[in-house]
Design a protein around this motif. Structure first.
Motif, short mmCIF file in Angstrom:
data_model
loop_
_atom_site.label_atom_id
_atom_site.label_comp_id
_atom_site.label_asym_id
_atom_site.label_seq_id
_atom_site.Cartn_x
_atom_site.Cartn_y
_atom_site.Cartn_z
N LEU A 1 41.15 28.32 43.52
CA LEU A 1 40.22 28.86 44.52
C LEU A 1 39.65 30.19 44.05
O LEU A 1 38.47 30.47 44.22
CB LEU A 1 40.95 29.06 45.86
N ARG A 2 40.51 30.97 43.44
CA ARG A 2 40.08 32.28 42.96
C ARG A 2 39.04 32.11 41.85
O ARG A 2 38.02 32.81 41.82
CB ARG A 2 41.30 33.03 42.44
N GLN A 3 39.28 31.16 40.97
CA GLN A 3 38.31 30.88 39.91
C GLN A 3 36.97 30.48 40.50
O GLN A 3 35.92 30.95 40.05
CB GLN A 3 38.81 29.71 39.06
N GLU A 4 37.01 29.64 41.52
CA GLU A 4 35.77 29.21 42.18
C GLU A 4 35.02 30.40 42.74
O GLU A 4 33.82 30.52 42.60
CB GLU A 4 36.07 28.23 43.32
N SER A 5 35.77 31.29 43.40
CA SER A 5 35.11 32.43 44.04
C SER A 5 34.53 33.36 42.98
O SER A 5 33.47 33.93 43.18
CB SER A 5 36.09 33.16 44.96
N GLN A 6 35.22 33.46 41.84
CA GLN A 6 34.68 34.30 40.77
C GLN A 6 33.42 33.69 40.18
O GLN A 6 32.44 34.39 39.93
CB GLN A 6 35.74 34.50 39.68
N ALA A 7 33.45 32.37 40.01
CA ALA A 7 32.26 31.69 39.50
C ALA A 7 31.07 31.88 40.43
O ALA A 7 29.92 31.86 40.00
CB ALA A 7 32.56 30.21 39.32
N LEU A 8 31.37 32.07 41.71
CA LEU A 8 30.31 32.26 42.70
C LEU A 8 29.97 33.73 42.89
O LEU A 8 29.23 34.09 43.80
CB LEU A 8 30.74 31.67 44.05
#
Ligand SMILES: *[C@@H]1O[C@H](CO)[C@@H](O)[C@H](O)[C@H]1NC(C)=O
Ligand SMILES: *[C@@H]1O[C@H](CO)[C@@H](O)[C@H](O)[C@H]1NC(C)=O
Ligand SMILES: *[C@@H]1O[C@H](CO)[C@@H](O)[C@H](O)[C@H]1NC(C)=O
Ligand SMILES: *[C@@H]1O[C@H](CO)[C@@H](O)[C@H](O)[C@H]1NC(C)=O
Ligand SMILES: *[C@@H]1O[C@H](CO)[C@@H](O)[C@H](O)[C@H]1NC(C)=O
Ligand SMILES: *[C@@H]1O[C@H](CO)[C@@H](O)[C@H](O)[C@H]1NC(C)=O
Ligand SMILES: *[C@@H]1O[C@H](CO)[C@@H](O)[C@H](O)[C@H]1NC(C)=O
Ligand SMILES: *[C@@H]1O[C@H](CO)[C@@H](O)[C@H](O)[C@H]1NC(C)=O
Ligand SMILES: *[C@@H]1O[C@H](CO)[C@@H](O)[C@H](O)[C@H]1NC(C)=O
Length: 484
Positions: A280-287
């Motif tokens: 989830l953290r990776q996703e939020s960083q990608a966004l």
């Protein structure tokens, strides 16, 4: 014609005027229900808790809350003076085993019944400061009720079934917050008397593996993208593998996995939690979302000056064993509006300008030995608990976040074997059974005193209980004992 319009207006007020909801809770607090206790009736609020069994109510004023059940005021209270206790994942209490009349005013079709419950006389980290509730309404099975020496406190649902001579199911429709500027959440608790209104069956059902807590088979937890459309015959979830020794699944169910409306978050074993939150953290960083690690890994709140919609974050898929076959499952798809929980929603315009702050906490947590699907996993769904049928049904709901359900999916092996799930309808400790006999004895002693004083309805219930007592002699399983 006029009458018709009057009805229509009355209906409009009932449904649109907010009457429809009978549950609410402040941010971070579970959903609570208003009940009447004793005669004359005292109005109190209790949390609807599928993670415990006993109706337990404060009988003394706490430091910051002077609302409680005034035992001296109720003329119908019967105190057995038996000391009982209970322990929760957070907090514990000791108290007395009592019986009195209980009514749920928002459920018009549910009669007032004399019920067993516990009055709390002493507690430790149980009540929450300024929470607006005074006790718990436990909705699980008898074996995990509050207990004392040779007794287990019977549940309100058992008392109700005993009175109606029918089994009952209940439904939780939890809707979350209703506006972006108010963090209070709303929902609806309803009861369904079995063999009545069987015209709607839930689309997806998971079996209750043991009738103690609501213990289910959680097979995998993973992230899913809203742009992937699920295909019934295809296994899409990376968490479910074709490997017959499914480690994640064994880890999730090592102790037990429970559905618990009295818990806020989705609680996972450390390993599963870390993997999921990293993704989830990776996703939020990608966004390019600026969210600190304290938010992801230490349960701290993240705040913004305007409300967040989280449209781009992925869904969390929770795979549950289907009751159709043990190689079938379905997936609850929990949107970010559920797991990014609103904790503060403030927009006040004062003299010095407006102060607006919108804070969120992660609705996932690590630790503990069990997998717990708290109310974060239920918002936006209709969840039907069929106690006697031994299953929990899931449907999409007309309120709350846009949670979905996909499936059924099929694999070529049995989840019962691969995940080392045990499924028993007859598991019962001897001590629990002994406690049950003591419980019946107490009710009968109480009956001798009460039988001359109480309404005929109550007498019926006592008779029914005697009968039950006789029936259960021939049964080797307390948990199998059901009213049909
Ligand atoms: C208890 O009873 C007294 C007298 O009957 C009444 O004045 C008081 O309001 C009652 N308290 C509650 C909490 O019902
Ligand atoms: C609650 O648990 C604590 C710690 O385990 C214990 O010291 C305390 O006596 C318990 N309190 C009650 C009221 O049962
Ligand atoms: C609850 O309130 C009391 C005093 O009002 C305070 O001493 C205590 O620390 C508070 N507890 C929590 C958990 O906030
Ligand atoms: C949220 O709304 C409820 C009723 O709709 C109200 O009682 C409550 O005070 C509101 N909370 C805030 C923080 O505005
Ligand atoms: C079903 O419930 C409704 C009201 O909830 C009641 O009027 C009706 O008599 C019930 N039917 C049966 C068969 O119990
Ligand atoms: C769905 O969206 C995610 C993230 O936006 C992207 O990585 C993925 O490739 C998309 N999948 C499909 C099938 O379009
Ligand atoms: C679903 O699976 C079938 C065959 O298993 C395939 O023909 C179909 O295109 C798939 N649909 C989607 C939306 O992927
Ligand atoms: C806060 O309130 C002000 C005035 O009531 C309004 O103009 C503004 O749009 C609100 N802000 C948010 C984020 O809702
Ligand atoms: C509960 O389950 C039993 C057995 O599956 C079924 O007969 C009954 O109709 C169910 N009740 C509801 C309300 O779905």
């Amino acid at each position: 014609m006029k009458l018709f319009y009057l009805f229509k207006i009355a209906w409009w007020f009932c449904v649109v005027g907010g009457e429809e909801y009978n549950l609410f809770g402040d941010a971070g607090q579970a959903y609570s229900l208003e009940i009447y206790m004793g005669h004359p009736k005292q109005k109190l609020r209790v949390i609807v808790d599928t993670g415990s069994t006993t109706l337990a109510i404060a009988s003394y004023a706490r430091r910051d809350n002077d609302e409680y059940f005034h035992t001296d005021n109720s003329t119908t209270l019967d105190d057995t003076r038996k000391v009982v206790q209970a322990k929760y994942s957070q907090g514990n209490w000791t108290g007395h085993y009592v019986t009195d009349f209980i009514e749920v005013p928002s459920l018009k079709s549910v009669p007032e019944v004399r019920s067993d419950f516990a009055i709390i006389t002493k507690s430790h980290k149980f009540f929450v400061n300024g929470s607006g509730w005074q006790g718990l309404l436990g909705l699980a099975y008898l074996p995990v009720g509050a207990w004392g020496e040779h007794v287990i406190v019977g549940s309100w649902l058992d008392s109700l079934e005993c009175y109606l001579e029918k089994s009952v199911s209940f439904e939780l429709k939890l809707c979350g917050v209703q506006s972006t500027t108010n963090a209070t959440h709303y929902g609806k608790f309803s009861m369904i008397v079995d063999n009545n209104l069987s015209n709607h069956t839930p689309s997806f059902r998971t079996p209750i593996l043991h009738k103690r807590w609501y213990e289910v088979g959680v097979l995998a937890i993973n992230i899913r993208y809203p742009n992937v459309t699920s295909n019934n015959s295809m296994v899409l979830d990376a968490g479910i593998t074709s490997d017959t020794s499914n480690e994640i699944c064994q880890l999730l169910n090592k102790q037990k996995s429970i559905v618990d409306s009295g818990t806020t978050n989705i609680r996972l074993p450390d390993e599963v939690y870390r993997e999921l939150v990293h993704k989830l953290r990776q996703e939020s960083q990608a966004l390019n979302m600026l969210i600190f690690d304290e938010f992801w890994f230490h349960g701290e709140a993240a705040c913004w000056p305007e409300p967040q919609e989280w449209l781009a974050l992925p869904l969390i898929g929770i795979d549950l064993l289907s009751d159709v076959a043990d190689n079938q499952y379905f997936t609850l798809e929990i949107p970010p509006q559920n797991y990014m929980r609103v904790v503060t929603a403030r927009n006040t315009t004062g003299e010095g300008g407006s102060v607006s702050q919108f804070c969120y906490k992660l609705g996932l947590e690590a630790g503990g030995i069990d997998t717990v699907l708290g109310y974060t996993a239920m918002e936006g769904l209709k969840v039907l608990f069929n106690r006697s049928g031994g299953w929990i049904g899931f449907d999409t709901s007309d309120c709350g976040p846009n949670a979905r359900i996909s499936g059924p999916h099929t694999v070529s092996y049995s989840f019962i074997d691969a995940c080392k799930l045990t499924r028993s309808d007859s598991e019962v400790a001897v001590s629990i059974q002994a406690a049950q006999w003591a419980l019946c004895a107490i009710s009968i002693i109480a009956a001798i005193v009460l039988i001359y004083l109480l309404a005929p309805a109550v007498k019926m219930c006592i008779l029914r209980r005697r009968q039950l007592n006789a029936d259960s002699v021939s049964q080797d399983a307390l948990v199998d004992q059901e009213l049909s």
